[in-house]
Design a protein around this motif. Structure first.
Motif, mmCIF file in Angstrom:
data_model
loop_
_atom_site.group_PDB
_atom_site.id
_atom_site.type_symbol
_atom_site.label_atom_id
_atom_site.label_comp_id
_atom_site.label_asym_id
_atom_site.label_seq_id
_atom_site.Cartn_x
_atom_site.Cartn_y
_atom_site.Cartn_z
ATOM 1 N N VAL A 1 0.876 -1.176 0.000
ATOM 2 C CA VAL A 1 0.000 0.000 0.000
ATOM 3 C C VAL A 1 0.909 1.219 0.000
ATOM 4 O O VAL A 1 1.777 1.350 0.869
ATOM 5 N N LEU A 2 0.740 2.061 -1.014
ATOM 6 C CA LEU A 2 1.605 3.227 -1.168
ATOM 7 C C LEU A 2 3.089 2.819 -1.176
ATOM 8 O O LEU A 2 3.955 3.536 -0.693
ATOM 9 N N GLY A 3 3.346 1.628 -1.717
ATOM 10 C CA GLY A 3 4.706 1.132 -1.813
ATOM 11 C C GLY A 3 5.256 0.511 -0.547
ATOM 12 O O GLY A 3 6.387 0.019 -0.532
ATOM 13 N N GLN A 4 4.481 0.479 0.541
ATOM 14 C CA GLN A 4 4.933 -0.068 1.822
ATOM 15 C C GLN A 4 4.388 -1.488 1.987
ATOM 16 O O GLN A 4 3.225 -1.753 1.676
ATOM 17 N N ARG A 5 5.230 -2.386 2.489
ATOM 18 C CA ARG A 5 4.839 -3.788 2.636
ATOM 19 C C ARG A 5 3.846 -3.967 3.783
ATOM 20 O O ARG A 5 4.054 -3.454 4.893
ATOM 21 N N VAL A 6 2.786 -4.720 3.509
ATOM 22 C CA VAL A 6 1.729 -5.009 4.487
ATOM 23 C C VAL A 6 1.497 -6.513 4.482
ATOM 24 O O VAL A 6 1.376 -7.133 3.419
ATOM 25 N N ARG A 7 1.426 -7.110 5.667
ATOM 26 C CA ARG A 7 1.160 -8.547 5.755
ATOM 27 C C ARG A 7 -0.190 -8.791 6.411
ATOM 28 O O ARG A 7 -0.479 -8.248 7.479
ATOM 29 N N THR B 1 13.927 -9.759 4.631
ATOM 30 C CA THR B 1 13.922 -8.745 3.574
ATOM 31 C C THR B 1 14.564 -7.442 4.012
ATOM 32 O O THR B 1 14.653 -6.501 3.220
ATOM 33 N N ALA B 2 15.023 -7.385 5.271
ATOM 34 C CA ALA B 2 15.622 -6.172 5.835
ATOM 35 C C ALA B 2 14.681 -4.974 5.670
ATOM 36 O O ALA B 2 15.094 -3.869 5.327
ATOM 37 N N THR B 3 13.419 -5.235 5.919
ATOM 38 C CA THR B 3 12.377 -4.221 5.734
ATOM 39 C C THR B 3 11.414 -4.255 6.913
ATOM 40 O O THR B 3 11.106 -5.322 7.447
ATOM 41 N N ASN B 4 10.934 -3.088 7.304
ATOM 42 C CA ASN B 4 9.861 -3.016 8.289
ATOM 43 C C ASN B 4 8.529 -3.223 7.580
ATOM 44 O O ASN B 4 8.239 -2.565 6.576
ATOM 45 N N LEU C 1 1.028 8.115 4.274
ATOM 46 C CA LEU C 1 2.112 7.141 4.336
ATOM 47 C C LEU C 1 2.458 6.895 5.799
ATOM 48 O O LEU C 1 1.934 7.555 6.691
ATOM 49 N N GLY C 2 3.374 5.981 6.022
ATOM 50 C CA GLY C 2 3.809 5.768 7.388
ATOM 51 C C GLY C 2 4.856 4.693 7.461
ATOM 52 O O GLY C 2 5.167 4.026 6.467
ATOM 53 N N GLY C 3 5.407 4.528 8.658
ATOM 54 C CA GLY C 3 6.365 3.466 8.871
ATOM 55 C C GLY C 3 7.461 3.849 9.832
ATOM 56 O O GLY C 3 7.356 4.831 10.583
ATOM 57 N N VAL C 4 8.535 3.078 9.793
ATOM 58 C CA VAL C 4 9.664 3.241 10.696
ATOM 59 C C VAL C 4 10.744 4.065 10.007
ATOM 60 O O VAL C 4 11.118 3.771 8.860
ATOM 61 N N VAL C 5 11.239 5.075 10.688
ATOM 62 C CA VAL C 5 12.298 5.930 10.141
ATOM 63 C C VAL C 5 13.611 5.139 10.140
ATOM 64 O O VAL C 5 14.062 4.661 11.178
ATOM 65 N N THR C 6 14.225 5.015 8.955
ATOM 66 C CA THR C 6 15.496 4.290 8.847
ATOM 67 C C THR C 6 16.688 5.220 8.625
ATOM 68 O O THR C 6 17.838 4.787 8.774
ATOM 69 N N ASN D 1 11.196 2.634 6.362
ATOM 70 C CA ASN D 1 11.027 1.183 6.405
ATOM 71 C C ASN D 1 12.188 0.327 5.915
ATOM 72 O O ASN D 1 12.245 -0.849 6.243
ATOM 73 N N SER D 2 13.123 0.862 5.149
ATOM 74 C CA SER D 2 14.307 0.094 4.775
ATOM 75 C C SER D 2 15.389 1.060 4.322
ATOM 76 O O SER D 2 15.135 2.260 4.131
#
Length: 483
Positions: free
Chosen positions: A122-128, A171-174, A193-198, A208-209
């Motif tokens: 979603v918006l390029g971010q991985r979702v499981r 995958t070394a990705t959040n 968007l959202g996620g973990v700041v790398t 995210n990565s």
């Protein structure tokens, strides 16, 4: 270099400010852990039921709470609280919620349909998507609202996703492990968007990565690598790199610890270090206090955890840790409780909506006393069950009923709008299946799915609220069109 120094200065200033507030206590005393006392608290986690509102197995009285979501401009608007949403609850003594902030993690288009393992983008971010109860992380199955199953999610769909961020070493990705995916009928703009700041470089962050989405903002809140952020941007900005953000937001654990007696965060464990006894949960790095025992294998594989925090220097201390893998339920069992009427309890299998949550109950799950409840009677219903990962319905393991209840539990009714007075902030509802009218009033905390003035007479709606003491008037918390 100037940008880096500015970032360091902002972080230092925020830390010193939090410490100063904790020292003076803001008028409150400070306990031995250094956390402001007085009974106030903050809890961050996912909605696992409704009694009032239940967050990862802990119930908070929400009868007087505001229920809000934040927009791109920072303004807050009333919203509905739903099963599986990620929320931040501010509460007073006795776990009385004063404000519930609904915090979606991603809002926008599906950019890659689900593949192996239920992973989509979603918006390029991985979702499981969690599809069953046997997930190694002990995560509950994802609530899918608007979808019959994972395979129905398609690229280009507009969705709102809630969940917990966790690091995937393969995958070394959040990855966002979803607790709720809701299909949207609109095309949101701005998107979120959202996620973990790398990485942080001046006012540009990466998500995210190491090669993840770069985001640039005019200004950033106080941030560090590892923090979880929410980012709003115009849809057109997605075609440009870095994405130009309208706004970036992050919760401050330091401020929460400085001003509250209790702070807890629930989510999935990441980066567990058994030597240093540290773990990250939803972007918060914590150190396990001396004497706190944990299931290390569960932390190492990213298991679900709730940490109770206290201040312990630069890194918050986890003064208590609860894990689903160690026998604690922590919301794996969905609980829904509320007053309703109009349910045909004589049917072999009963399907109904309670607190906005679809319930499916087989004959064996329904208590015999429910069978004698008249369709026209108000009944306090308590459901315990689980989601299955296919759709949004809760499959009931047990359903109990009581027509002799005290206090003012939340009530949920479905019916036809018979009259509405926008000036007097009241409406009259013809309750389905009973032919009885119900009078309801609203205030500034009430959430309307559409503006009251646009609601046509005859519209079928679902309303939720609390019956005012000494009257038959329902004080509304939510009004939405019934599906």
């Amino acid at each position: 270099m100037t940008s880096l120094l500015s970032s360091v200065a902002r972080r230092l200033l925020a830390t010193l400010t939090a410490l100063a507030l904790a020292a003076c206590g803001g008028g409150d005393s400070v306990d031995v852990a250094g956390v402001g006392s007085g009974g106030s608290g903050v809890a961050s986690g996912s909605v696992t039921g409704f009694g009032s509102v239940i967050v990862d197995g802990v119930e908070y009285d929400d009868t007087a709470a505001t229920r809000e979501a934040e927009g791109a401009d920072g303004a807050r608007a009333n919203t509905a609280v739903k099963l599986g949403q990620r929320v931040r609850v501010q509460y007073a003594g006795g776990r009385v919620a004063t404000r519930i902030e609904v915090q979606a993690q991603l809002v926008g288009p599906v950019t890659a349909a689900p593949g192996a393992g239920g992973v989509l983008a979603v918006l390029g971010q991985r979702v499981r998507v969690v599809t069953g109860s046997g997930d190694l992380t002990q995560s509950s199955p994802t609530v899918l609202d608007g979808y019959s199953g994972v395979a129905a999610i398609a690229a280009g769909d507009e969705v709102e996703v809630h969940g917990a961020w966790a690091y995937d070493s393969a995958t070394a990705t959040n990855v966002l492990v979803a607790t709720r995916i809701e299909k949207r009928a609109d095309r949101p703009d701005p998107v979120q968007l959202g996620g973990v700041v790398t990485a942080i470089d001046g006012t540009t962050i990466r998500l995210n990565s190491a090669s993840g989405t770069p985001v640039r903002a005019a200004s950033l809140p106080t941030l560090a690598v590892g923090d979880v952020v929410r980012v709003w941007a115009n849809r057109s900005a997605l075609a440009v790199s870095p994405v130009l953000a309208l706004r970036v937001a992050a919760d401050s654990v330091a401020a929460d610890l400085a001003g509250n007696a209790s702070v807890s965060v629930s989510g999935l464990a990441s980066h567990y270090d058994p030597v240093g006894r540290t773990v990250e949960v939803q972007g918060v790095k914590v150190k396990l206090a001396d004497g706190v025992t944990v299931d290390e294998d569960a932390l190492a594989r990213g298991g679900f955890v709730t940490v109770s925090l206290s201040r312990g220097g630069a890194t918050p201390l986890a003064s208590a840790v609860s894990q689903r893998s160690s026998g604690s339920d922590l919301g794996r069992t969905v609980e829904v409780k509320g007053v309703t009427r109009g349910v045909d309890w004589t049917a072999p299998t009963v399907s109904f909506v309670l607190r906005g949550t679809p319930i499916q109950a087989s004959a064996g799950a329904i208590a015999p006393v429910c069978r004698s409840v008249a369709v026209s009677a108000d009944v306090l219903v308590e459901v315990r069950g689980s989601t299955t990962g296919s759709g949004a319905a809760v499959t009931a393991a047990s359903v109990s009923c009581s027509t002799a209840f005290t206090g003012a539990p939340t009530a949920d009714y479905t019916g036809t709008l018979a009259a509405i007075d926008t000036a007097g902030r009241s409406l009259r509802l013809l309750v389905s299946a009973t032919g009885q009218h119900l009078v309801a009033v609203w205030d500034d905390k009430t959430y309307f799915e559409q503006h009251p003035a646009s609601l046509p007479i005859g519209l079928r709606v679902e309303v939720e609220g609390v019956m005012d003491k000494g009257s038959n008037t329902l004080r509304l918390s939510k009004v939405r069109a019934a599906d």
